[in-house]
Design an enzyme around this catalytic site. Sequence first.
Site, PDB file in Angstrom:
ATOM      1  N   HIS A   1       0.841  -1.209   0.000  1.00  0.00           N
ATOM      2  CA  HIS A   1       0.000   0.000   0.000  1.00  0.00           C
ATOM      3  C   HIS A   1       0.875   1.257   0.000  1.00  0.00           C
ATOM      4  O   HIS A   1       1.281   1.748   1.054  1.00  0.00           O
ATOM      5  CB  HIS A   1      -0.917  -0.011   1.222  1.00  0.00           C
TER       6      HIS A   1
ATOM      7  N   LEU B   1       2.560   6.532  -5.051  1.00  0.00           N
ATOM      8  CA  LEU B   1       3.775   7.022  -5.729  1.00  0.00           C
ATOM      9  C   LEU B   1       3.578   8.383  -6.408  1.00  0.00           C
ATOM     10  O   LEU B   1       4.541   9.013  -6.808  1.00  0.00           O
ATOM     11  CB  LEU B   1       4.276   5.989  -6.746  1.00  0.00           C
TER      12      LEU B   1
ATOM     13  N   ASN C   1      -4.738   6.554  -7.111  1.00  0.00           N
ATOM     14  CA  ASN C   1      -5.210   7.943  -7.040  1.00  0.00           C
ATOM     15  C   ASN C   1      -4.153   8.933  -7.531  1.00  0.00           C
ATOM     16  O   ASN C   1      -3.732   9.840  -6.820  1.00  0.00           O
ATOM     17  CB  ASN C   1      -5.727   8.298  -5.635  1.00  0.00           C
TER      18      ASN C   1
ATOM     19  N   HIS D   1     -11.180   0.600   0.801  1.00  0.00           N
ATOM     20  CA  HIS D   1     -10.956   1.773   1.662  1.00  0.00           C
ATOM     21  C   HIS D   1     -12.295   1.975   2.360  1.00  0.00           C
ATOM     22  O   HIS D   1     -13.254   2.469   1.767  1.00  0.00           O
ATOM     23  CB  HIS D   1     -10.578   2.975   0.778  1.00  0.00           C
TER      24      HIS D   1
ATOM     25  N   ASP E   1       1.119   2.592   3.771  1.00  0.00           N
ATOM     26  CA  ASP E   1       0.225   3.657   3.282  1.00  0.00           C
ATOM     27  C   ASP E   1       1.034   4.945   3.066  1.00  0.00           C
ATOM     28  O   ASP E   1       0.584   6.049   3.408  1.00  0.00           O
ATOM     29  CB  ASP E   1      -0.958   3.902   4.221  1.00  0.00           C
TER      30      ASP E   1
ATOM     31  N   HIS F   1       3.085  14.211   0.752  1.00  0.00           N
ATOM     32  CA  HIS F   1       2.523  15.537   0.468  1.00  0.00           C
ATOM     33  C   HIS F   1       3.620  16.544   0.798  1.00  0.00           C
ATOM     34  O   HIS F   1       4.438  16.316   1.698  1.00  0.00           O
ATOM     35  CB  HIS F   1       1.312  15.835   1.351  1.00  0.00           C
TER      36      HIS F   1
HETATM   37  O1  DOR Z   1      -4.233   9.656   4.592  1.00  0.00           O
HETATM   38  C1  DOR Z   1      -4.442   9.199   3.486  1.00  0.00           C
HETATM   39  N1  DOR Z   1      -3.777   9.649   2.402  1.00  0.00           N
HETATM   40  N2  DOR Z   1      -5.379   8.246   3.351  1.00  0.00           N
HETATM   41  C2  DOR Z   1      -5.777   7.821   2.150  1.00  0.00           C
HETATM   42  O2  DOR Z   1      -6.617   6.946   2.097  1.00  0.00           O
HETATM   43  C3  DOR Z   1      -5.208   8.419   0.916  1.00  0.00           C
HETATM   44  C4  DOR Z   1      -3.874   8.971   1.156  1.00  0.00           C
HETATM   45  C5  DOR Z   1      -3.378   9.895   0.058  1.00  0.00           C
HETATM   46  O3  DOR Z   1      -3.497   9.534  -1.115  1.00  0.00           O
HETATM   47  O4  DOR Z   1      -2.806  10.933   0.378  1.00  0.00           O
END
Ligand code: DOR
Length: 428
Positions: free
Chosen positions: A64, A67, A98, A183, A309, A313
């Site tokens: 999970h 990228l 996504n 999800h 996960d 950002h």
């Molecule tokens: O905190 C998260 N960030 N949860 C998610 O389900 C998506 C992910 C993201 O793509 O930033």
Amino acid sequence: MKRTLIKGGRVIDPETGVNSVMDIVVEDGKITSIGKRKAQRSKAKTEVIEASGKIVTPGLIDMHVHLREPGHEYKETIETGCLAAAHGGFTTICCMPNTDPVNDNQSVTDYIVKKAKMAEGVRVHPVGAISRGLCGESLADFGELKATGVVALSDDGNPVMNAQLMRRALEYAKGFDLLVIAHCEDRNLTGDGVMNEGITATHLGLSGIPTAGETVMVARDIALCELTGTPLHIAHVSAEGSVRLIREAKARGLPVTAETAPHYFSLTEEAIANYDTNAKVHPPLRTTKDMDAIRMALADGTIDVIASDHAPHTSIEKDLEFDQAANGMIGLETSLPLSLQLVETGLISLDNLVAKMSINPARILNLTYIGLKPGNPADLTIIDPEKKFTVDTNTLRSKSRNTPFNGWELKGKAVLTMVGGKVVFKED
Ligand code: DOR
């Protein structure tokens, strides 16, 4: 011929149950022998990797990961993500759809597969979208996605709110032998919440997300799994109630599996007390009770997999008021060290941890498991369990810096990562 001897490491492979000090010989990218003292009796020039005091595991898998390429390359690229993965000890990662454009079609999957090959790093398996554009309205073309290389389907980041669409997704996925990764979030309940609902949110003046925002969907998706008979994998489990539902579903023999991320067993909502947006994640960090339930679920096998996960950002999305900041934290380079704490504290055995980060995700995803056996590609991770280090965002390989673990002192990390006989990371 290139010959490498990995000498004197504690070799662990959950497939064979092996856990003993051995040597591994790698020739031309493959393991050719494994056992006690594989002498340098060979005419070929041998490179020796000294592994005494270290642990040698099958290449770790993170199922999970975000990228961000295509579309958000300023946060992470396939190349920088692979580099971070290699530094974290991972030889294989799965990347969520996504992106922008969304990976709901052949050309995006193809782009990711080609870029990942060019990056020459770790093995990358794309996850395709369940619904077109992740909009939850119509299904993506699963056959086309599978033919191009996706290994699973998920709308991760978004729930599939329409139960009928989720039912159809599970029905069609079965025909293509594709895993559905759910999800679990009920958007009507999570609303505009930004952290776990409760006293801490009230003190901070932030809007809350109830655990039912997750558990309601876990219950629904388990019901749909039962209806369709299609395997269902529940992503990023954060709540005690979800654990209870998954445990019960497994006890009834349903093909349900689950993963959690290191932040859910290492942190609680208290990490937000100073409005640290790096601790803002979805699902949100919960209470000590939830964290303890996640730990117990890891110990008793209710949760099969640890996945990071990894959600990069930049400060553009994070240096904002808490309400406005993006959800997610990076995790590829802290996942293994944080998980090793579970072994250090005696919650799970090292063998069990290795299983949750290698054979379990491989089996759940229907990937060929690359164990430590003669004839297999040399995908392996060497871990130094005693290595102490401080997490420092300035030295991480990910393009983004959004981790709440900056400054944490941890013990145990990957010191070498090998993919197909090639060293993709080696600690200096
Ligand atoms: O905190 C998260 N960030 N949860 C998610 O389900 C998506 C992910 C993201 O793509 O930033």
